[in-house]
Structure formats: structure tokens, C-alpha cells
Design a protein around this motif. Structure first.
Motif, PDB file in Angstrom:
ATOM      1  N   ASP A  26      42.590  31.404  22.252  1.00 32.69           N
ATOM      2  CA  ASP A  26      43.402  32.426  21.598  1.00 32.69           C
ATOM      3  C   ASP A  26      43.364  33.687  22.445  1.00 32.69           C
ATOM      4  OD1 ASP A  26      44.067  30.745  19.556  1.00 32.69           O
ATOM      5  OD2 ASP A  26      42.520  31.437  18.194  1.00 32.69           O
ATOM      6  N   CYS A  27      44.181  33.706  23.486  1.00 31.86           N
ATOM      7  CA  CYS A  27      44.253  34.840  24.402  1.00 31.86           C
ATOM      8  C   CYS A  27      45.697  35.000  24.862  1.00 31.86           C
ATOM      9  CB  CYS A  27      43.323  34.634  25.596  1.00 31.86           C
ATOM     10  SG  CYS A  27      43.430  35.953  26.833  1.00 31.86           S
ATOM     11  N   TRP A  83      44.126  36.475  39.230  1.00 30.34           N
ATOM     12  CA  TRP A  83      42.984  37.071  38.539  1.00 30.34           C
ATOM     13  C   TRP A  83      42.099  35.926  38.051  1.00 30.34           C
ATOM     14  CZ3 TRP A  83      43.349  42.491  38.303  1.00 30.34           C
ATOM     15  CH2 TRP A  83      44.605  43.032  38.553  1.00 30.34           C
ATOM     16  N   ARG A  84      40.999  35.701  38.733  1.00 32.31           N
ATOM     17  CA  ARG A  84      40.112  34.600  38.361  1.00 32.31           C
ATOM     18  C   ARG A  84      39.160  35.047  37.262  1.00 32.31           C
ATOM     19  NH1 ARG A  84      38.920  32.071  44.424  1.00 32.31           N
ATOM     20  NH2 ARG A  84      41.083  31.395  44.771  1.00 32.31           N
ATOM     21  N   ASP A  85      39.047  34.209  36.259  1.00 28.34           N
ATOM     22  CA  ASP A  85      38.237  34.497  35.062  1.00 28.34           C
ATOM     23  C   ASP A  85      38.716  35.769  34.368  1.00 28.34           C
ATOM     24  OD1 ASP A  85      36.637  32.294  35.651  1.00 28.34           O
ATOM     25  OD2 ASP A  85      35.401  33.494  37.015  1.00 28.34           O
ATOM     26  N   ALA A  86      39.959  36.177  34.664  1.00 30.67           N
ATOM     27  CA  ALA A  86      40.580  37.331  34.015  1.00 30.67           C
ATOM     28  C   ALA A  86      39.728  38.587  34.126  1.00 30.67           C
ATOM     29  CB  ALA A  86      40.892  37.016  32.554  1.00 30.67           C
ATOM     30  N   THR A  87      39.188  38.809  35.312  1.00 31.49           N
ATOM     31  CA  THR A  87      38.362  39.992  35.531  1.00 31.49           C
ATOM     32  C   THR A  87      38.969  40.854  36.628  1.00 31.49           C
ATOM     33  OG1 THR A  87      36.971  38.791  37.105  1.00 31.49           O
ATOM     34  CG2 THR A  87      36.247  38.853  34.796  1.00 31.49           C
ATOM     35  N   GLU A  88      38.697  42.143  36.561  1.00 28.83           N
ATOM     36  CA  GLU A  88      39.244  43.102  37.511  1.00 28.83           C
ATOM     37  C   GLU A  88      38.692  42.898  38.916  1.00 28.83           C
ATOM     38  OE1 GLU A  88      41.684  46.393  38.383  1.00 28.83           O
ATOM     39  OE2 GLU A  88      41.281  45.835  36.309  1.00 28.83           O
ATOM     40  N   LYS A  89      37.425  42.526  39.019  1.00 29.05           N
ATOM     41  CA  LYS A  89      36.777  42.449  40.329  1.00 29.05           C
ATOM     42  C   LYS A  89      37.113  41.160  41.068  1.00 29.05           C
ATOM     43  CE  LYS A  89      32.837  45.308  38.923  1.00 29.05           C
ATOM     44  NZ  LYS A  89      31.363  45.382  38.767  1.00 29.05           N
ATOM     45  N   ASN A  90      37.315  40.085  40.338  1.00 31.40           N
ATOM     46  CA  ASN A  90      37.488  38.772  40.956  1.00 31.40           C
ATOM     47  C   ASN A  90      38.980  38.435  41.054  1.00 31.40           C
ATOM     48  OD1 ASN A  90      36.918  36.355  42.102  1.00 31.40           O
ATOM     49  ND2 ASN A  90      36.030  35.415  40.279  1.00 31.40           N
ATOM     50  N   LYS A  91      39.634  38.889  42.102  1.00 33.50           N
ATOM     51  CA  LYS A  91      41.066  38.613  42.286  1.00 33.50           C
ATOM     52  C   LYS A  91      41.368  38.291  43.744  1.00 33.50           C
ATOM     53  CE  LYS A  91      42.198  43.598  42.404  1.00 33.50           C
ATOM     54  NZ  LYS A  91      40.925  44.140  41.901  1.00 33.50           N
ATOM     55  N   GLU A  92      42.383  37.451  43.940  1.00 32.15           N
ATOM     56  CA  GLU A  92      42.836  37.031  45.266  1.00 32.15           C
ATOM     57  C   GLU A  92      44.318  37.371  45.409  1.00 32.15           C
ATOM     58  OE1 GLU A  92      40.978  35.803  47.647  1.00 32.15           O
ATOM     59  OE2 GLU A  92      39.134  35.687  46.451  1.00 32.15           O
ATOM     60  N   PHE A  93      44.761  37.505  46.677  1.00 31.42           N
ATOM     61  CA  PHE A  93      46.139  37.938  46.939  1.00 31.42           C
ATOM     62  C   PHE A  93      46.829  36.992  47.921  1.00 31.42           C
ATOM     63  CE2 PHE A  93      43.528  41.683  46.183  1.00 31.42           C
ATOM     64  CZ  PHE A  93      44.201  42.314  45.144  1.00 31.42           C
ATOM     65  N   LEU A  94      48.134  36.817  47.710  1.00 30.18           N
ATOM     66  CA  LEU A  94      49.018  36.187  48.690  1.00 30.18           C
ATOM     67  C   LEU A  94      50.131  37.194  48.990  1.00 30.18           C
ATOM     68  CD1 LEU A  94      49.918  33.823  50.429  1.00 30.18           C
ATOM     69  CD2 LEU A  94      51.171  32.923  48.468  1.00 30.18           C
ATOM     70  N   PRO A  95      49.996  37.987  50.071  1.00 23.34           N
ATOM     71  CA  PRO A  95      50.945  39.074  50.331  1.00 23.34           C
ATOM     72  C   PRO A  95      52.149  38.615  51.148  1.00 23.34           C
ATOM     73  CG  PRO A  95      49.145  39.181  51.890  1.00 23.34           C
ATOM     74  CD  PRO A  95      48.874  37.967  51.027  1.00 23.34           C
ATOM     75  N   ARG A  96      53.063  39.582  51.385  1.00 22.79           N
ATOM     76  CA  ARG A  96      54.225  39.424  52.276  1.00 22.79           C
ATOM     77  C   ARG A  96      55.071  38.189  51.936  1.00 22.79           C
ATOM     78  NH1 ARG A  96      50.036  41.206  55.411  1.00 22.79           N
ATOM     79  NH2 ARG A  96      49.426  39.101  55.985  1.00 22.79           N
ATOM     80  N   LEU A  97      55.434  38.079  50.673  1.00 28.21           N
ATOM     81  CA  LEU A  97      56.310  36.985  50.262  1.00 28.21           C
ATOM     82  C   LEU A  97      57.787  37.313  50.444  1.00 28.21           C
ATOM     83  CD1 LEU A  97      54.429  35.697  47.097  1.00 28.21           C
ATOM     84  CD2 LEU A  97      54.578  34.621  49.340  1.00 28.21           C
ATOM     85  N   GLY A  98      58.088  38.513  50.880  1.00 27.05           N
ATOM     86  CA  GLY A  98      59.446  38.818  51.330  1.00 27.05           C
ATOM     87  C   GLY A  98      60.332  39.549  50.361  1.00 27.05           C
ATOM     88  N   ALA A  99      60.132  39.386  49.061  1.00 26.02           N
ATOM     89  CA  ALA A  99      61.000  40.047  48.082  1.00 26.02           C
ATOM     90  C   ALA A  99      60.289  40.078  46.738  1.00 26.02           C
ATOM     91  CB  ALA A  99      62.344  39.326  47.973  1.00 26.02           C
ATOM     92  N   ASP A 137      54.273  49.981  33.387  1.00 28.59           N
ATOM     93  CA  ASP A 137      53.395  50.802  34.224  1.00 28.59           C
ATOM     94  C   ASP A 137      52.538  49.992  35.178  1.00 28.59           C
ATOM     95  OD1 ASP A 137      51.754  49.622  32.409  1.00 28.59           O
ATOM     96  OD2 ASP A 137      50.932  51.472  31.561  1.00 28.59           O
ATOM     97  N   GLY A 138      52.734  48.683  35.222  1.00 29.40           N
ATOM     98  CA  GLY A 138      51.972  47.829  36.134  1.00 29.40           C
ATOM     99  C   GLY A 138      50.690  47.293  35.551  1.00 29.40           C
ATOM    100  N   LYS A 139      50.389  47.618  34.293  1.00 28.31           N
ATOM    101  CA  LYS A 139      49.158  47.131  33.670  1.00 28.31           C
ATOM    102  C   LYS A 139      49.359  45.770  33.039  1.00 28.31           C
ATOM    103  CE  LYS A 139      47.170  51.691  32.632  1.00 28.31           C
ATOM    104  NZ  LYS A 139      46.729  52.618  31.562  1.00 28.31           N
ATOM    105  N   ILE A 140      48.248  45.023  32.962  1.00 28.75           N
ATOM    106  CA  ILE A 140      48.220  43.733  32.266  1.00 28.75           C
ATOM    107  C   ILE A 140      47.212  43.869  31.121  1.00 28.75           C
ATOM    108  CG2 ILE A 140      47.716  41.270  32.451  1.00 28.75           C
ATOM    109  CD1 ILE A 140      48.373  41.529  35.463  1.00 28.75           C
ATOM    110  N   ARG A 141      47.627  43.570  29.902  1.00 29.61           N
ATOM    111  CA  ARG A 141      46.743  43.649  28.742  1.00 29.61           C
ATOM    112  C   ARG A 141      46.409  42.251  28.264  1.00 29.61           C
ATOM    113  NH1 ARG A 141      49.754  48.385  28.388  1.00 29.61           N
ATOM    114  NH2 ARG A 141      48.559  50.235  27.752  1.00 29.61           N
ATOM    115  N   LEU A 142      45.122  42.003  28.029  1.00 27.03           N
ATOM    116  CA  LEU A 142      44.642  40.720  27.507  1.00 27.03           C
ATOM    117  C   LEU A 142      44.271  40.921  26.045  1.00 27.03           C
ATOM    118  CD1 LEU A 142      42.414  39.549  30.511  1.00 27.03           C
ATOM    119  CD2 LEU A 142      44.736  38.838  29.976  1.00 27.03           C
ATOM    120  N   TRP A 143      45.021  40.273  25.145  1.00 25.15           N
ATOM    121  CA  TRP A 143      44.855  40.448  23.701  1.00 25.15           C
ATOM    122  C   TRP A 143      43.989  39.323  23.137  1.00 25.15           C
ATOM    123  CZ3 TRP A 143      47.794  44.440  21.211  1.00 25.15           C
ATOM    124  CH2 TRP A 143      48.695  45.100  22.060  1.00 25.15           C
ATOM    125  N   ARG A 144      43.031  39.696  22.277  1.00 22.18           N
ATOM    126  CA  ARG A 144      42.172  38.729  21.582  1.00 22.18           C
ATOM    127  C   ARG A 144      42.013  39.145  20.124  1.00 22.18           C
ATOM    128  NH1 ARG A 144      39.957  38.923  26.813  1.00 22.18           N
ATOM    129  NH2 ARG A 144      39.742  36.865  27.798  1.00 22.18           N
TER     130      ARG A 144
END
Length: 831
Positions: free
Chosen positions: A216-217, A275-291, A224-231
Motif C-alpha cells: 500500500d504505497c 530510486w532504489r528502495d525509495a530512498t533519497e541517498k540510493n539512486k542511479e542515473f541514465l543521463p543524456r537520453l536526448g529529449a 515542482d519536481g518533487k516525488i511524494r510517497l503516500w502511505r
């Protein structure tokens, strides 16, 4: 001969691939995406389109896999129908007629025989999520009128609806509201964010939503660019949410992984964030996708992701965030300044693509060929930054030369920065190479440019540019200052003007003997040999908006459309006005293969098409309201295989096909049938088999198979026994063209199928007579006489296969073979 059908406007190649989220097949081998009125099936490995599913009569708005059969696909459309497809064979299984305009589609494994869709009532801005009961029936078309209301006041975008925790609830967002409907309790919880306009809460508006597949999440994206996780949202008082923030602009889409351990997000930064495990610190990026990332999809197997981008591109991504494939559609630029142009060499459609680029797009294969970087500068995505725009482009008649114009103007009071480039096609590199760069070719904006028709003229190729500075300039190709006399470049040969009026249009006659240049309300005719002014035409009805010469038998006419809504036709032999008509022309294009000219006018209800010949003021064809939007550009594309319409009203489509582009950048055309509808189911299946997989080895093997097929065809033409064609046998048609689940039992079809393969007893094999003759000849002659007589007998029979055998075998080999024929094999019968 083509059956006469009503011509309709159809979405053609170049439709938006990013209109809705793409969908993966269960085995991740295929990816499905909506494309106008069709659904396209692409291979995730080869990037090739292996099927096009056609059947809808309007824009397709949603696709989903059938949760109860992973080999089937649901689709919905504005035509009010839900269709069920067998996507492997490209067969339409069933059509459910709902009746409402359907905006999106959702399917759940827990909701058997039902799907969810978004409809709107009489008010255009009121949308509802409803459940549609799909009745079971043996007929192919079934009415599905049983609708169950689920949620009201929702957004029509499917990104704002999500089902969570194995279908226990559905979440919907709109404006500043989050609504959650629980199916078991049949209750709705609503949550509201602050909508005040202070700096802290100015951009709380919801943009998208995603639900955890097993918990249930709920994840929501915001302006504004934020992501909110509701529980704990089952209780309206005890709910809570946490924030994740990396995007500097609005969050465009969200998606959970299959297991729910990762959350994917994307936006205008062209970066996929995991966002792995939905945490701020544990995130990975795939940049320069063109658009800008507009949609994110996850495969059912969890091994692939895909992102849909604002430049009409789909990127397939592995689980380790490595891009593996790119499916590129027609790039939709912010503004199409160049119009629609046809490359004479490849017959590709050429227009503005990525910022600063020209894109070459194949209309037949609905695939982008390549991009040509014109401006050759790094693009910075900033709305406040004034960009260099590619405004004009034109090809020489053979496609060897390409002229482009780029402009940049910071303020209206300042002079624009202009640059004209001329590119030459290099056969070795199979691409265009910059030949000449001209800074400030004019003192003001360039309004038009055109090449002379060197194909029908003995004179060297010439380029003409017209500008608001009141001049038109003639550019010719000359020897450069290279000491080896091998380099060529472009230089200005003549500058013309007319009473300091702004030059607005220019075009050459078909044989390039005359040049027409419009100066506001006046049209001037110049001799291209001496650049002497021959005559002028004046029409006091506003500035000349479009200008073109007639072709073939109508080459003595010149047409001009004014901003005042008048279409004029002048006779160049008599220098008089032949006829005029009141028509607010927005697009005027001549057909290069006929005398026909297409004009599109703007009316209060939409855009209308008129097709006519300059020699006759009466139109050949009229079609009202071809589009509710304003049509901005049009072009005739020569057909590879001419059509054979017999009706006079449709003959203008025989040699060329007319494409036009609307204000929303939808590419449309006129046709009685789409190219996909002309394919039979068998040929579509063969087409799919040939397209998978398209590897380098396949191309080598494909040529070998093609040679084998040609040899087989040659031998089959010479055979005496003609077998019935498979496509004419009812039993084989029954087996191949009918879905398996509606076929009769195998025992019923077996006898019919086997009997259809048997030859008639009256048919004799072509080899029986020569064999009998040969055996009789062998009984009454010795070995040496047999050789001579055998060869003569074969020549009399005119059987190509036996002639080939005789010529290929030596005499000693033939003699050895005849010894084997005399051996008695009757003892085999006793075994």
C-alpha cells in the motif's frame, strides 16, 4: 483496376509513437506502441517494425496486454471500440462496441472479463473511470454496453491513473487532489495539497501517479519536481507522505519495477532516475537520453524498461540502465520552418528535426533514415535563451546540392544574424558535406529560396534567394581559387529589386527559362538568361503569399495566392489574368508528375482541399473539412507504383500521393486504403517472418534465398504438371487465416485438407512418357547405339529438366546409370 471507394483522410507514417505509454510483451521480445490509427509491434532487439495492427477508424488511445492470455492485446480508440488482437499473427480476434469516446485503457488479472477505461460525458472537461464488462460471444463484433462507474473528476491522461497492490485499489490525481478508490470496501478517500500561490506551495499540482505492485504505497509526481510517497492512505486522518527531490522541473512520469524495489522517474532533464528502495541517498542515473522523458514503461518480466521522449523516440533500456535499442519516429519540432520537402535521391520527407537538424524520413517504411546537423552547435534547453533557428532548406533537382538558411535575432530592433550554407552530396560517405558558408547573404530575413530545374535545362544549376531587404540574389556555382581547379564554390552573380518593395516569394518555371519573384502585391517575371525584367502582374488584394508555375501542358500559367484571399492565374503568353477566385489559400503545392495543383484553404469550421488544373478554373476534386486544425504545409510525393483510379475525381492520386501537416504536427494523407490494409494476412505474416531477426547474416542469407526462389520460379514455369495454388485452396485458407480458438475440430478438417492436396487421376506426370519411350529404346539397342539414340530422344521431348541432366553428365556416367536401370529389383517385393 482499383475499386472505387470514398477517399478518406488517414493518419499516415510519422504518427506519434509517444502519445501513450509503450507496452512490452510477456517475453520482452516485442514492444507495442500506438501510432495514429494503428498499433505498431517492434522487435526490442532489431528495432524493426514486425507488425502493424489496423482496424480502428480513429486515433488509438490505449493498449494493454490481455492478463488472461499473454499472446493477446487489447486496444481502445476514439471510435468507441475495444479490440482484441492476436499480435503474433497480426489478426483481429474480436471487437467490443462501447459507444463512448474512449481516452485510455487499463486491464487487471483480478477483474475477469472486464477492462477499465476513461470516458467523458457531455461536458468536455469532465472525465470518468468506468469498468466495461466484455461479454462472451462467438460473433466477431459484440456490443459492450454494461458500464460500472468507479471514479469521477479525473484527468484524461493515463499517467494520472494507477492500480496498486494487485488490484486492491486505484489511485487518480488531478490538479491538487489525490483520490483512492478501494474495490473491496467500495469507498473513496480524497487528499488535497495546498494550492496557495505563495512560493512554498506554488507548484504542488499533481502531474502523474504510480502504485506499488505489492504494497500500500502510492508515488505521485508534481510540478515542482518533487516525488511524494503516500502511505496509510486507507485512513484519511492518519495518512503520511515522504518527499524525494532531484528533478529541477516537473516530474513527467513514474513507474515501479515489477518487484517494487525500485521507482523510476523522468522529466525534462532527459535523465532516467532510479530510486532504489525509495530512498533519497540510493539512486542511479541514465543521463543524456536526448529529449524530455514523457512516459516510462516496465516489462512484465522486469528485465527491460523503456522511455518515450518528446522527440517521438522510444529508448529500450536494460535492467542495469544500459540503453540497448532506439526506435525513432518522425521528430516533432517546436516549429516547422522549412516546410515539407522531398529529397530527389531517396524520396524521403525532409523537414526540421531535432534543434538545428534536418531529418530525413522514409514515408514507405515509416522510419527515420538519418539526421543532418546543420547548425553544428550544442543545444542548450533554456526557454529564456534565444536559439539559432533553421528556417529554410531546398534541394537541387537531382539532390546533389542542398541549401539551408539559419537565423538568430535577439531583439526586434536589432539586425538578424543570417548564415546560408550550401551542402554537396558525397557518394563515398553517402552524406552531405559543407561546401560553401555565406555570412549575411542578405540584410534582412530570407523569405524564400529555390534552385533552377537543371534536369530540363542545359544551363548550370542556379540558386535564387529572396529577402525582406527588397532584393533577390542569384547564386551560381563557379571554380574556386584552388590551384588544381578541382574545388567549386558558390558566388553571387546578380542582384535584382523592384521599387524597394520586400521580396516575398520566388520560383522557376519548369524549363528554368523564367524566374518569378513577388514583391509584396506585384509579381515580376525575369529572363534567366539575361536577368532582364520581362513583365509584371499586379493584384491589389494583399501581399502574394504563394507563387508557383504550372507544369507539363499547363506550363504557360503562373498562379499566385494573396493574403487577401484571392487566387489568381495569369497567362504568360498573353500577359493577362486568365481567371481569379476568392479562396483563402494557406497551402498551395504543384504535383511534379502531372498538371494538378492542390490548394488548402482555411474556413470557420476547418481546412478544405481543392485540386485543380491551371487551365480550368473548375476544381477536379473538393473535400471539405479535411482537418479541424489549420493545415500549415503540404507536399506531393511521387508513387513507386502508380494507382489506377478510373474516376475523374480520384485520378489526381494516381501518380502522386498528397501529404499535409497540421498545426499540432499530425502528418495526414488521402487514401482509400492504408498501405497496411492492402496486405493480405498471409503476406503480413511472411513480412513479419522476413523482418525477424534483421542481422547482417540475415541479409546474406536473404539474398541466397531470393536466388533460390528465382530458380524455383523458373523451373516451375517449365513443368508440365501445374499444382493448384495454396491461396486458392479453401481448406488451406481455413487453416491459415482463422484464429485457432474458433476453428472446428481437427478430425473435421483433416479429410478436407488431405483431399485438397491430392492430384486429379486424369493428370499424368510429364515424366511418364519419356521414361516409357526410353525403356523401349534401350531394349532394342546395344550400349553404344543407346547413347546416341537416348540423346536424340531427349531433345524431341522438350523437357528442360532432362536436357539439363544430359548436358551435365558425361557419356561414361550415362552408361553407368543405364546399367543400374537394367538390374532386376523384383526380389524387393518378396521382403
Amino acid at each position: 483496376m482499383v475499386e472505387q471507394e470514398s477517399i478518406r483522410v488517414v493518419h499516415c507514417g510519422g504518427s506519434e509513437l509517444n502519445f501513450r505509454r509503450a507496452v512490452f510483451s510477456a517475453d520482452s521480445k516485442y514492444i507495442f506502441c500506438v501510432s495514429g490509427d494503428f498499433i505498431k509491434v517492434y522487435s526490442t532487439v532489431t528495432e524493426e517494425c514486425v507488425h502493424t495492427l489496423h482496424g480502428h477508424r480513429n486515433l488509438v488511445t490505449g493498449i494493454q496486454l490481455n492478463p488472461n492470455n499473454h499472446l493477446q492485446l487489447y486496444s481502445c480508440s476514439f471510435d468507441g471500440t475495444i479490440k482484441l488482437w492476436d499480435y503474433l499473427d497480426g489478426i483481429l480476434i474480436k471487437t467490443f462496441i462501447v459507444g463512448h469516446k474512449l481516452h485510455s485503457l487499463f486491464s487487471l488479472a483480478q477483474a475477469e472479463d472486464s477492462v477499465f477505461t476513461i470516458i467523458n460525458e457531455e461536458e468536455s472537461d469532465v472525465f470518468q473511470l468506468v469498468s466495461v464488462k466484455l461479454p462472451k460471444s462467438t460473433s466477431q463484433e459484440v456490443e459492450a454496453k454494461e458500464l460500472s462507474f468507479v471514479l469521477d473528476y479525473i484527468n484524461q491522461s493515463p499517467k494520472c491513473i494507477a492500480f496498486g497492490n494487485e488490484g486492491e485499489y486505484v489511485a487518480a490525481v488531478r490538479d491538487f487532489y489525490l483520490s483512492v478508490y478501494f474495490f473491496k470496501k467500495k469507498a473513496t478517500s480524497r487528499f488535497t495539497l495546498s494550492s496557495s500561490k505563495n512560493k512554498k506551495h506554488a507548484k504542488n499540482e499533481f502531474t502523474c501517479v504510480a502504485c506499488h505492485p505489492k504494497e500500500d504505497c502510492i508515488a505521485s509526481g508534481h510540478m515542482d519536481g518533487k516525488i511524494r510517497l503516500w502511505r496509510n492512505f486507507s485512513d484519511e486522518k492518519k495518512y503520511m507522505y515522504t518527499c524525494l527531490h532531484w528533478h529541477h522541473d516537473m516530474v513527467m512520469d513514474l513507474a515501479f519495477s515489477v518487484t517494487g524495489t525500485s521507482l523510476l522517474s523522468g522529466g525534462r532533464e532527459s535523465v532516467l532516475v532510479e530510486w532504489r528502495d525509495a530512498t533519497e541517498k540510493n539512486k542511479e542515473f541514465l543521463p543524456r537520453l536526448g529529449a524530455t522523458i514523457e512516459h516510462i514503461s516496465v516489462s512484465p518480466a522486469g528485465d527491460l524498461f523503456c522511455t518515450s521522449h518528446s522527440d517521438n523516440k522510444i529508448t529500450v533500456i536494460h535492467r542495469n540502465l544500459d540503453a540497448s535499442a532506439v526506435i525513432q519516429g518522425l521528430v516533432k519540432d517546436r516549429n516547422i520552418f522549412t516546410g515539407l520537402i522531398i529529397d530527389p535521391r531517396t524520396k524521403a520527407l525532409v523537414l526540421n528535426g531535432k534543434p538545428g537538424h534536418l531529418q530525413f524520413y522514409c514515408l514507405q517504411r515509416d522510419k527515420q533514415l538519418y539526421n543532418l546537423d546543420i547548425i553544428q552547435q550544442e543545444y542548450i534547453n533554456d526557454d529564456d535563451l534565444i536559439q539559432i533557428e533553421l528556417t529554410k532548406a531546398a534541394f537541387g533537382c537531382f539532390g546533389k546540392w542542398l541549401a539551408t538558411v539559419e537565423e538568430r535575432q535577439e531583439k526586434k530592433e536589432t539586425e538578424p544574424e543570417l548564415q546560408m550554407k550550401l551542402w554537396v552530396f558525397n557518394k563515398k560517405t553517402q552524406g552531405f558535406i559543407l561546401n560553401t558558408k555565406i555570412a549575411m547573404p542578405h540584410d534582412d530575413h530570407i523569405t524564400a529560396l529555390c534552385f533552377s530545374n537543371a534536369e530540363k535545362s542545359e544551363k548550370p544549376i542556379t540558386l535564387v534567394t529572396a529577402s525582406k531587404d527588397g532584393h533577390f540574389k542569384v547564386w551560381i556555382l563557379t571554380d574556386d581559387s584552388d590551384i588544381y581547379k578541382k574545388a567549386v564554390g558558390w558566388t553571387c552573380d546578380f542582384v535584382g529589386s523592384y521599387h524597394k518593395y520586400q521580396a516575398t516569394n520566388c520560383c522557376f518555371s519548369e524549363d528554368s527559362s523564367l524566374l518569378a519573384v513577388s514583391f509584396e502585391e506585384i509579381v515580376t517575371i525575369w529572363d534567366s538568361e539575361t536577368w532582364e525584367l520581362k513583365c509584371t502582374f499586379c493584384q491589389r488584394a494583399g501581399k502574394i503569399r504563394y507563387l508557383c508555375f504550372g507544369r507539363l501542358t499547363c506550363s504557360k500559367y503562373l498562379l499566385g495566392a494573396t493574403e487577401g484571399g484571392i487566387l489568381c492565374c495569369w497567362n504568360l503568353l498573353t500577359c493577362t489574368l486568365e481567371w481569379s477566385a476568392k479562396l483563402n489559400v494557406r497551402v498551395m503545392e504543384p504535383d511534379p508528375n502531372s498538371e494538378n495543383i492542390a490548394a488548402i484553404s482555411r474556413s470557420s469550421v476547418g481546412s478544405d482541399l481543392f485540386v485543380f488544373k491551371p487551365s480550368e478554373p473548375r476544381p477536379l476534386y473538393i473535400q471539405k473539412n479535411i482537418s479541424r486544425e489549420e493545415v500549415q504545409w503540404g507536399v506531393f510525393v511521387p508513387r513507386d507504383i502508380p494507382e489506377s483510379f478510373t474516376s475523374e475525381a480520384y485520378q489526381w492520386l494516381n501518380r502522386s500521393q498528397f501529404y499535409f501537416l497540421t498545426k499540432s504536427q499530425s502528418l495526414l494523407t488521402f487514401s482509400t486504403q492504408s498501405p497496411e490494409e492492402k496486405l493480405t494476412p498471409t503476406s503480413k505474416q511472411l513480412l513479419a517472418e522476413e523482418s525477424l531477426p534483421t542481422t547482417p547474416f540475415y541479409f546474406i542469407l536473404g539474398k541466397h534465398r531470393q536466388r533460390q526462389d528465382e530458380k524455383l520460379k523458373e523451373t516451375s514455369e517449365n513443368e508440365l504438371v501445374q499444382l493448384p495454388l495454396a491461396e486458392n485452396i479453401p481448406a488451406i485458407n481455413e487453416l491459415l487465416h482463422t484464429p485457432a480458438h474458433v476453428l472446428p475440430s481437427a478430425s473435421f478438417l483433416c479429410s478436407l485438407f488431405v483431399n485438397s492436396l491430392l492430384l486429379s487421376t486424369e493428370t499424368k506426370s510429364g515424366e511418364e512418357v519419356p521414361d516409357d519411350v526410353d525403356m523401349e529404346e534401350e531394349k532394342g539397342s546395344d550400349d553404344s547405339d543407346e547413347e546416341t539414340h537416348f540423346t536424340e530422344q531427349v531433345q524431341d521431348t522438350n523437357i528442360t529438366d532432362l536436357e539439363d541432366v544430359v548436358h551435365q553428365l558425361s557419356k561414361s556416367e550415362e552408361k553407368e546409370l543405364r546399367k543400374f536401370r537394367k538390374v532386376d529389383y523384383s526380389w524387393i517385393a518378396a521382403l
